[in-house]
Design a protein around this motif. Structure first.
Motif, PDB file in Angstrom:
ATOM      1  N   ASN A 166       9.644   6.469  -9.271  1.00 54.56           N
ATOM      2  CA  ASN A 166       9.223   5.133  -9.667  1.00 54.56           C
ATOM      3  C   ASN A 166       8.346   4.579  -8.559  1.00 54.56           C
ATOM      4  O   ASN A 166       8.834   4.090  -7.552  1.00 54.56           O
ATOM      5  N   LEU A 167       7.055   4.636  -8.752  1.00 56.22           N
ATOM      6  CA  LEU A 167       6.113   4.178  -7.746  1.00 56.22           C
ATOM      7  C   LEU A 167       5.950   2.664  -7.843  1.00 56.22           C
ATOM      8  O   LEU A 167       5.456   2.147  -8.842  1.00 56.22           O
ATOM      9  N   ASP A 168       6.353   1.943  -6.812  1.00 60.58           N
ATOM     10  CA  ASP A 168       6.252   0.485  -6.776  1.00 60.58           C
ATOM     11  C   ASP A 168       4.874   0.106  -6.222  1.00 60.58           C
ATOM     12  O   ASP A 168       4.616   0.221  -5.023  1.00 60.58           O
ATOM     13  N   LEU A 169       3.981  -0.324  -7.097  1.00 62.55           N
ATOM     14  CA  LEU A 169       2.609  -0.616  -6.694  1.00 62.55           C
ATOM     15  C   LEU A 169       2.500  -1.823  -5.770  1.00 62.55           C
ATOM     16  O   LEU A 169       1.516  -1.977  -5.062  1.00 62.55           O
ATOM     17  N   SER A 170       3.500  -2.679  -5.773  1.00 63.95           N
ATOM     18  CA  SER A 170       3.438  -3.859  -4.906  1.00 63.95           C
ATOM     19  C   SER A 170       3.654  -3.514  -3.438  1.00 63.95           C
ATOM     20  O   SER A 170       3.370  -4.322  -2.570  1.00 63.95           O
ATOM     21  N   THR A 171       4.123  -2.315  -3.153  1.00 63.89           N
ATOM     22  CA  THR A 171       4.346  -1.916  -1.762  1.00 63.89           C
ATOM     23  C   THR A 171       3.151  -1.185  -1.167  1.00 63.89           C
ATOM     24  O   THR A 171       3.129  -0.929   0.028  1.00 63.89           O
ATOM     25  N   ILE A 172       2.159  -0.856  -1.982  1.00 61.11           N
ATOM     26  CA  ILE A 172       0.994  -0.135  -1.491  1.00 61.11           C
ATOM     27  C   ILE A 172       0.027  -1.122  -0.841  1.00 61.11           C
ATOM     28  O   ILE A 172      -0.308  -2.149  -1.411  1.00 61.11           O
ATOM     29  N   LYS A 173      -0.422  -0.803   0.374  1.00 64.26           N
ATOM     30  CA  LYS A 173      -1.393  -1.633   1.078  1.00 64.26           C
ATOM     31  C   LYS A 173      -2.722  -0.902   1.102  1.00 64.26           C
ATOM     32  O   LYS A 173      -2.833   0.164   1.675  1.00 64.26           O
ATOM     33  N   PHE A 174      -3.716  -1.494   0.434  1.00 60.58           N
ATOM     34  CA  PHE A 174      -5.041  -0.898   0.445  1.00 60.58           C
ATOM     35  C   PHE A 174      -5.737  -1.206   1.763  1.00 60.58           C
ATOM     36  O   PHE A 174      -5.608  -2.305   2.297  1.00 60.58           O
ATOM     37  N   PRO A 175      -6.523  -0.272   2.285  1.00 67.80           N
ATOM     38  CA  PRO A 175      -7.334  -0.586   3.473  1.00 67.80           C
ATOM     39  C   PRO A 175      -8.445  -1.566   3.112  1.00 67.80           C
ATOM     40  O   PRO A 175      -8.797  -1.742   1.944  1.00 67.80           O
ATOM     41  N   ALA A 176      -9.017  -2.173   4.139  1.00 69.60           N
ATOM     42  CA  ALA A 176     -10.053  -3.196   3.914  1.00 69.60           C
ATOM     43  C   ALA A 176     -11.252  -2.617   3.176  1.00 69.60           C
ATOM     44  O   ALA A 176     -11.849  -3.294   2.330  1.00 69.60           O
ATOM     45  N   ALA A 177     -11.615  -1.379   3.466  1.00 70.76           N
ATOM     46  CA  ALA A 177     -12.767  -0.771   2.783  1.00 70.76           C
ATOM     47  C   ALA A 177     -12.489  -0.608   1.292  1.00 70.76           C
ATOM     48  O   ALA A 177     -13.391  -0.810   0.466  1.00 70.76           O
ATOM     49  N   ALA A 178     -11.274  -0.287   0.923  1.00 68.47           N
ATOM     50  CA  ALA A 178     -10.927  -0.150  -0.496  1.00 68.47           C
ATOM     51  C   ALA A 178     -10.945  -1.511  -1.181  1.00 68.47           C
ATOM     52  O   ALA A 178     -11.440  -1.637  -2.309  1.00 68.47           O
ATOM     53  N   LYS A 179     -10.432  -2.527  -0.510  1.00 71.00           N
ATOM     54  CA  LYS A 179     -10.462  -3.881  -1.076  1.00 71.00           C
ATOM     55  C   LYS A 179     -11.899  -4.338  -1.288  1.00 71.00           C
ATOM     56  O   LYS A 179     -12.235  -4.916  -2.325  1.00 71.00           O
TER      57      LYS A 179
END
Length: 124
Positions: free
Chosen positions: A8-21
């Motif tokens: 169960n992958l919790d997407l709210s815990t993933i932190k995107f890097p600034a370049a991805a944002k």
């Protein structure tokens, strides 16, 4: 063979890097500008239809909602321009390393926020 996949992958815990944002927001701002063209073309056509049409668009554009929509369109345009310039510099072979890419993304986002505030001050 046992595969170790997340159950169960919790997407709210993933932190995107600034370049991805920056890249994701660049695409979103492009879509916002595409859909805003319909409103802008309509307003332009009505304002050029005659003095009555110009007065109608002028009265619409002085409302808070129209100014907010205009601010959103100009903010999307400014963000798309700044991040687009960053992408062009990266296409030329600069800022491709992890650290320089992160720094350039953070600076581009900060410049976009500053530009957004300046556009808000200019409109109101």
């Amino acid at each position: 063979m046992k595969k170790e996949r997340p159950v169960n992958l919790d997407l709210s815990t993933i932190k995107f890097p600034a370049a991805a944002k920056a890249s994701i927001l660049h695409r979103i701002s492009g879509v916002v500008m595409l859909f805003s063209l319909a409103f802008l073309i309509w307003a332009f056509a009505v304002s050029l239809s005659g003095p009555e049409g110009f007065a109608q668009i002028e009265s619409i554009m002085t409302s808070f909602i129209a100014k907010f929509i205009g601010w959103g369109i100009l903010t999307a345009l400014g963000f798309h321009l700044i991040i687009g310039l960053r992408h062009l510099v990266m296409d030329m072979g600069y800022w491709e390393e992890l650290d320089s890419g992160r720094i350039s993304a953070n600076i581009s986002i900060a410049l976009s926020v500053i530009l957004s505030v300046l556009v808000g001050v200019w409109l109101w």
